[in-house]
Design an enzyme around this catalytic site. Sequence first.
Site, PDB file in Angstrom:
ATOM      1  CB  VAL A  12      -0.914   0.024   1.262  1.00 21.10           C
ATOM      2  CG1 VAL A  12      -1.655   1.347   1.366  1.00 21.10           C
ATOM      3  CG2 VAL A  12      -1.898  -1.138   1.239  1.00 21.10           C
TER       4      VAL A  12
ATOM      5  CB  ALA B 219       4.893   2.422   1.247  1.00 20.24           C
ATOM      6  CE  LYS B 220       5.022  -1.618   8.210  1.00 17.78           C
ATOM      7  NZ  LYS B 220       5.905  -0.797   9.060  1.00 17.78           N
ATOM      8  N   GLY B 221       3.971  -3.019   3.457  1.00 18.45           N
ATOM      9  CA  GLY B 221       3.658  -4.261   2.774  1.00 18.45           C
ATOM     10  C   GLY B 221       3.442  -5.368   3.787  1.00 18.45           C
TER      11      GLY B 221
END
Length: 426
Positions: free
Chosen positions: A70, A115-117
């Site tokens: 994201v 962001a992050k995953g």
Amino acid sequence: MASEPLTEARVPVGDSAWATALAQLDEVAELMGLAPGVHETLRSPKRALIVAIPFRRDDGSTKVVQGYRVHHNVTRGPAKGGIRYYPGVDLDEVKALAMWMTWKCAIVNIPFGGAKGGVSVDPKHLSRAELERMTRRYASEILPLIGPERDIPAPDMNTNEEIMSWIMDTYSINKGYSVPGVVTGKPVAIGGSRGRSGATSRGVMYMTFSILKQLGVPVEEASIAIQGYGKVGGFAAQLLHDSGCRVVAVSDVAGGLYREKGLDPEAINRYKRESGTVVGFPGADPISNEDLLEVECDVLIPAAIEGVITAKNADQVKARMIVEAANGPITFEGDKILNDRGVFVIPDILANSGGVTVSYFEWVQDLQAYFWSEEMINARLKEIMDGAFKEVLKLHESKGLTMRQAAHWIGVGRVAEAHLTRGLFP
Ligand code: NAD
């Protein structure tokens, strides 16, 4: 045209990370009188990718897990944020973590968005070869989003330097040349930064010193409890112990330990290397993760997962100070109770920003192909974090905000300013 809402805002209720992140944003937007259009823009992630990750098990069968990446906001620069492997990770959790990354980067004033995953998997049940195949497939699936000028992943829960190497290698093979700047938190041998692996914990230590000073408690007299004995919590325990604090309680996912006279992190590390957990460490009393949050101590450091302090247990917390090493460990309602009780909280978006700050240093070094000494990195990290703490504290005092509201005010304010300066396309 009538100014009817085009879409109904979905207001999540409850203790989820996404509900907490939105409630924090909404609260500060109202306090600072944020322009409604900017507020609405910041409530939604810019883009989100959901991927299926099929990979071969060692027995020849195929397993498929779900992954996410994201980008919450990229107005101030490339998206930046870790990747976590954790069972049950879902889109809402990753959206919340990405939003917090946006504010975090803005608070320490580094030119990144958030962001992050995540991949919903428990890596403990994978062999090393399976972990590598799954990681490389996940990296391939999110390839269109990542890159040194667009989105730079880093380690988070259950991911590490080795996993970053596989992502860097997968990306580089696709490009046809080495691209060290596509990830941070990778080994020094392939362009990692000195000081990155301990940076989040070191930042947590600086913030703990700042809060102890603020409340007039000498470092050598401070007692500390730490939930989560991983990359961040384990090394923070070591650093604080070495600085003279008494670490009275620690825990990992399997349970915790308590010793009023203080625990020796070095001995715990040796024990954990053998047994894989802190549980059962001799000479300490066993406690549960719930009990750990309620032990008598000066500083409580949650360093594991989100949502552990809620409206249900916030009135049982005995610590006078909380340094949020984890992201989102306190829910919106839990936070209100702690604040009413006078517990001084250094919020996650400030307290654990040491990791992304040194990730920024790593990215800068990779782009310049010129590497700095560890002394220089630690000194620059301290300067940035102490500066950010002072700014947040000043706003907290001058406007009568909580430290969390003040931190959000600064972070959201910088992102909003960037939006307004760039204007709305088209
Ligand atoms: P890690 O995987 O190295 O360690 C996590 C620790 O938490 C382990 O000891 C694990 O056993 C424990 N844990 C997991 N689930 C738990 C549960 N349900 N209850 C209690 N303990 C549990 O992860 P990490 O990198 O140390 O990250 C910890 C936290 O810090 C996360 O919230 C992460 O987002 C945040 N954080 C990490 C970094 C970083 O640089 N690694 C930077 C900023 C924030």
